[in-house]
Motif scaffolding. Sequence first.
Motif, PDB file in Angstrom:
ATOM      1  N   ASN A   1       4.167   4.629  -0.054  1.00  0.00           N
ATOM      2  CA  ASN A   1       3.503   5.320   1.001  1.00  0.00           C
ATOM      3  C   ASN A   1       4.307   4.830   2.306  1.00  0.00           C
ATOM      4  N   LYS A   2       4.069   5.688   3.378  1.00  0.00           N
ATOM      5  CA  LYS A   2       4.870   5.349   4.634  1.00  0.00           C
ATOM      6  C   LYS A   2       6.210   5.608   4.617  1.00  0.00           C
ATOM      7  N   ALA A   3       6.441   6.758   3.652  1.00  0.00           N
ATOM      8  CA  ALA A   3       7.848   7.108   3.762  1.00  0.00           C
ATOM      9  C   ALA A   3       8.488   7.766   4.792  1.00  0.00           C
ATOM     10  N   ASP A   4       7.894   7.625   5.822  1.00  0.00           N
ATOM     11  CA  ASP A   4       8.563   7.976   7.075  1.00  0.00           C
ATOM     12  C   ASP A   4       9.179   6.990   7.648  1.00  0.00           C
ATOM     13  N   ARG A   5       8.820   5.551   7.258  1.00  0.00           N
ATOM     14  CA  ARG A   5       9.288   4.498   7.855  1.00  0.00           C
ATOM     15  C   ARG A   5      10.607   4.109   7.124  1.00  0.00           C
TER      16      ARG A   5
ATOM     17  N   ILE B   1     -13.870   6.090   9.132  1.00  0.00           N
ATOM     18  CA  ILE B   1     -13.195   6.927   9.964  1.00  0.00           C
ATOM     19  C   ILE B   1     -11.992   7.947   9.454  1.00  0.00           C
ATOM     20  N   ARG B   2     -11.365   7.288   8.611  1.00  0.00           N
ATOM     21  CA  ARG B   2     -10.008   7.846   7.740  1.00  0.00           C
ATOM     22  C   ARG B   2     -10.707   8.996   7.097  1.00  0.00           C
ATOM     23  N   MET B   3     -11.972   8.875   6.485  1.00  0.00           N
ATOM     24  CA  MET B   3     -12.426  10.181   5.590  1.00  0.00           C
ATOM     25  C   MET B   3     -13.269  10.977   6.272  1.00  0.00           C
TER      26      MET B   3
ATOM     27  N   PRO C   1      -4.028  -4.399   1.835  1.00  0.00           N
ATOM     28  CA  PRO C   1      -4.737  -3.732   3.073  1.00  0.00           C
ATOM     29  C   PRO C   1      -3.718  -2.954   3.952  1.00  0.00           C
ATOM     30  N   GLY C   2      -4.046  -1.985   4.458  1.00  0.00           N
ATOM     31  CA  GLY C   2      -3.208  -1.401   5.359  1.00  0.00           C
ATOM     32  C   GLY C   2      -1.894  -0.449   4.860  1.00  0.00           C
ATOM     33  N   VAL C   3      -1.995  -0.536   3.598  1.00  0.00           N
ATOM     34  CA  VAL C   3      -0.789   0.192   2.997  1.00  0.00           C
ATOM     35  C   VAL C   3      -0.770   1.789   3.001  1.00  0.00           C
ATOM     36  N   GLY C   4      -2.444   2.044   3.038  1.00  0.00           N
ATOM     37  CA  GLY C   4      -2.642   3.601   3.455  1.00  0.00           C
ATOM     38  C   GLY C   4      -3.413   4.160   2.332  1.00  0.00           C
ATOM     39  N   LYS C   5      -4.264   3.331   1.388  1.00  0.00           N
ATOM     40  CA  LYS C   5      -4.856   3.960   0.369  1.00  0.00           C
ATOM     41  C   LYS C   5      -5.945   4.881   0.879  1.00  0.00           C
ATOM     42  N   SER C   6      -6.712   4.529   2.109  1.00  0.00           N
ATOM     43  CA  SER C   6      -7.749   5.298   2.547  1.00  0.00           C
ATOM     44  C   SER C   6      -7.180   6.787   3.100  1.00  0.00           C
ATOM     45  N   THR C   7      -6.103   6.481   3.661  1.00  0.00           N
ATOM     46  CA  THR C   7      -5.359   8.016   4.053  1.00  0.00           C
ATOM     47  C   THR C   7      -4.938   8.672   2.803  1.00  0.00           C
ATOM     48  N   VAL C   8      -4.722   7.913   1.686  1.00  0.00           N
ATOM     49  CA  VAL C   8      -4.107   8.656   0.617  1.00  0.00           C
ATOM     50  C   VAL C   8      -5.368   9.571   0.209  1.00  0.00           C
TER      51      VAL C   8
ATOM     52  N   LEU D   1     -11.604   5.555  -6.911  1.00  0.00           N
ATOM     53  CA  LEU D   1     -12.064   3.982  -6.712  1.00  0.00           C
ATOM     54  C   LEU D   1     -10.850   3.402  -5.857  1.00  0.00           C
ATOM     55  N   GLU D   2     -11.287   2.879  -4.690  1.00  0.00           N
ATOM     56  CA  GLU D   2     -10.182   2.307  -3.869  1.00  0.00           C
ATOM     57  C   GLU D   2     -10.448   0.715  -3.861  1.00  0.00           C
ATOM     58  N   THR D   3      -9.483   0.102  -4.347  1.00  0.00           N
ATOM     59  CA  THR D   3      -9.697  -1.252  -4.271  1.00  0.00           C
ATOM     60  C   THR D   3      -8.740  -2.040  -3.337  1.00  0.00           C
TER      61      THR D   3
ATOM     62  N   ALA E   1       4.355  10.271   2.571  1.00  0.00           N
ATOM     63  CA  ALA E   1       3.781   9.845   3.874  1.00  0.00           C
ATOM     64  C   ALA E   1       2.620  10.565   4.179  1.00  0.00           C
ATOM     65  N   SER E   2       1.507  10.059   3.820  1.00  0.00           N
ATOM     66  CA  SER E   2       0.252  10.308   3.683  1.00  0.00           C
ATOM     67  C   SER E   2      -0.247  10.793   4.859  1.00  0.00           C
ATOM     68  N   ALA E   3       0.119  10.055   5.997  1.00  0.00           N
ATOM     69  CA  ALA E   3      -0.622  10.662   7.341  1.00  0.00           C
ATOM     70  C   ALA E   3      -0.174  11.789   7.591  1.00  0.00           C
TER      71      ALA E   3
HETATM   72  N1  LIG Z   1       3.593   5.550   9.445  1.00  0.00           N
HETATM   73  C1  LIG Z   1       2.603   5.881   8.529  1.00  0.00           C
HETATM   74  N2  LIG Z   1       1.563   5.242   8.718  1.00  0.00           N
HETATM   75  C2  LIG Z   1       0.294   5.428   7.971  1.00  0.00           C
HETATM   76  C3  LIG Z   1       0.968   6.226   6.535  1.00  0.00           C
HETATM   77  N3  LIG Z   1      -0.385   6.442   6.028  1.00  0.00           N
HETATM   78  C4  LIG Z   1      -1.197   5.707   6.503  1.00  0.00           C
HETATM   79  N4  LIG Z   1      -0.853   5.035   7.859  1.00  0.00           N
HETATM   80  C5  LIG Z   1      -1.532   4.212   8.644  1.00  0.00           C
HETATM   81  O1  LIG Z   1      -1.658   2.835   8.037  1.00  0.00           O
HETATM   82  C6  LIG Z   1      -2.963   2.332   8.426  1.00  0.00           C
HETATM   83  C7  LIG Z   1      -3.770   1.710   7.292  1.00  0.00           C
HETATM   84  O2  LIG Z   1      -3.970   2.826   6.674  1.00  0.00           O
HETATM   85  P1  LIG Z   1      -5.214   2.835   5.597  1.00  0.00           P
HETATM   86  O3  LIG Z   1      -5.346   4.213   5.016  1.00  0.00           O
HETATM   87  O4  LIG Z   1      -6.632   2.359   6.310  1.00  0.00           O
HETATM   88  O5  LIG Z   1      -4.885   1.751   4.866  1.00  0.00           O
HETATM   89  P2  LIG Z   1      -5.989   0.898   3.424  1.00  0.00           P
HETATM   90  O6  LIG Z   1      -6.302  -0.300   4.219  1.00  0.00           O
HETATM   91  O7  LIG Z   1      -4.530   0.704   2.369  1.00  0.00           O
HETATM   92  O8  LIG Z   1      -6.907   1.735   2.982  1.00  0.00           O
HETATM   93  C8  LIG Z   1      -3.622   3.364   9.367  1.00  0.00           C
HETATM   94  O9  LIG Z   1      -3.367   3.260  10.822  1.00  0.00           O
HETATM   95  C9  LIG Z   1      -2.797   4.750   8.956  1.00  0.00           C
HETATM   96  O10 LIG Z   1      -2.923   5.590   9.920  1.00  0.00           O
HETATM   97  C10 LIG Z   1       2.031   6.981   6.581  1.00  0.00           C
HETATM   98  O11 LIG Z   1       2.333   7.760   5.569  1.00  0.00           O
HETATM   99  N5  LIG Z   1       2.993   6.585   7.530  1.00  0.00           N
END
Ligand SMILES: Nc1nc2c(ncn2[C@@H]2O[C@H](COP(=O)(O)OP(=O)(O)O)[C@@H](O)[C@H]2O)c(=O)[nH]1
Length: 340
Positions: free
Chosen positions: A204-208, A110-112, A67-74, A156-158, A240-242
């Motif tokens: 993901n979050k390669a900006d970090r 919200i993400r989508m 959770p929070g890794v960025g699946k929905s954003t990707v 399919l997001e799990t 860096a999906s965001a």
């Molecule tokens: N710094 C950074 N944050 C990101 C990136 N992608 C997603 N996030 C943030 O990580 C949080 C969780 O993202 P989400 O897509 O909901 O994750 P999920 O739970 O795996 O679906 C959100 O606050 C996003 O804005 C990224 O590439 N870089």
Amino acid sequence: MSTSPTSLTQRARDIPSLLDAARAGQNRAIGQLVSVVEMGSVQTRRAVAVACAGVGQARIIGLTGSPGVGKSTVVDSLIGAYRERDLKVAVLAVDPSSPFSGGAVLGDRIRMQRHALDPGVFIRSMASRGRLGGLAAAAPEAVKVLEACGFDVVLLETVGVGQVEVDVATHADTTVVLVAPGMGDSIQVAKAGILEVADVLIVNKADRAGATLVAAELADMLELAHRSTDDWEAPVVSVASAAGIGLTELMGALDDHGTWLATNGQRQQRRTRQAAAEIQAVAIDRLRSTLTDHDHGVTLLALATAVVAGANDCYTAADELIDSAGHATHIDSDMRAVTA
Ligand SMILES: Nc1nc2c(ncn2[C@@H]2O[C@H](COP(=O)(O)OP(=O)(O)O)[C@@H](O)[C@H]2O)c(=O)[nH]1
Ligand SMILES: [Mg+2]
């Protein structure tokens, strides 16, 4: 959602027309079909499976990770990229750990959001409520429904990296595993045996800070992992999906894997393996309900009494229960043949 399980149960005969409406692009009909799979009776689920068999041709991409890794954003980025190619995209977000659609799912919505009004996009979430056999069984069936509804791509997001998630993720043509720096993810992923099923890995979050290190770690682990998928080498893509960075590379990796699947007969092999797992899941569901059916209460009580009295042992008694349940199953299918 306005459709109750009861009203869905009453509509087994309407399923083919529901599928027609869904294929014509009516999102409400698509949603109803998914609801049947999620909460319907065995009878309506069967009707859906019959109507959907062999219909449609979709690319199924599973995405999994903590959770929070960025699946929905990707996923949101991928929707955009596939829509640019004029492909119809369906998203199924499943959360095996959640008894109902909760916060994570709301976040997904919200993400989508920007795709919510696009008629070429369908987004739906599923939690583990109300279905015997749970999501591991329901999600692949829902994917089949979306394929039959005419989507070109099903995402399919799990959530999570447990066994259920691995199972769900392997019900895809391409399995994508996401990790992010600072989450201890790569270790978890290695432990869960998820590296073995990953076709594409995303850091993901390669900006970090730490992203480069995580990517190197993963590449090392991949080299050591005993991978079941022969000559495909899972690429590690930094994203860096965001900010939309790395999306071109990700699409490239997904395209490469699609080509590989098509040219090596791998897609067929995978689908056959998935179908075998689905058949087993349905059969086990059926056996479980036959064995626990009220009709067998008398038999079970008699058997239990005999075991307590020392006149029987529980292994022999179990054989006898299975025999009587097997007899009941045959009667069931005879009845179906008669009423069909
Ligand atoms: N710094 C950074 N944050 C990101 C990136 N992608 C997603 N996030 C943030 O990580 C949080 C969780 O993202 P989400 O897509 O909901 O994750 P999920 O739970 O795996 O679906 C959100 O606050 C996003 O804005 C990224 O590439 N870089
Ligand atoms: Mg999500």
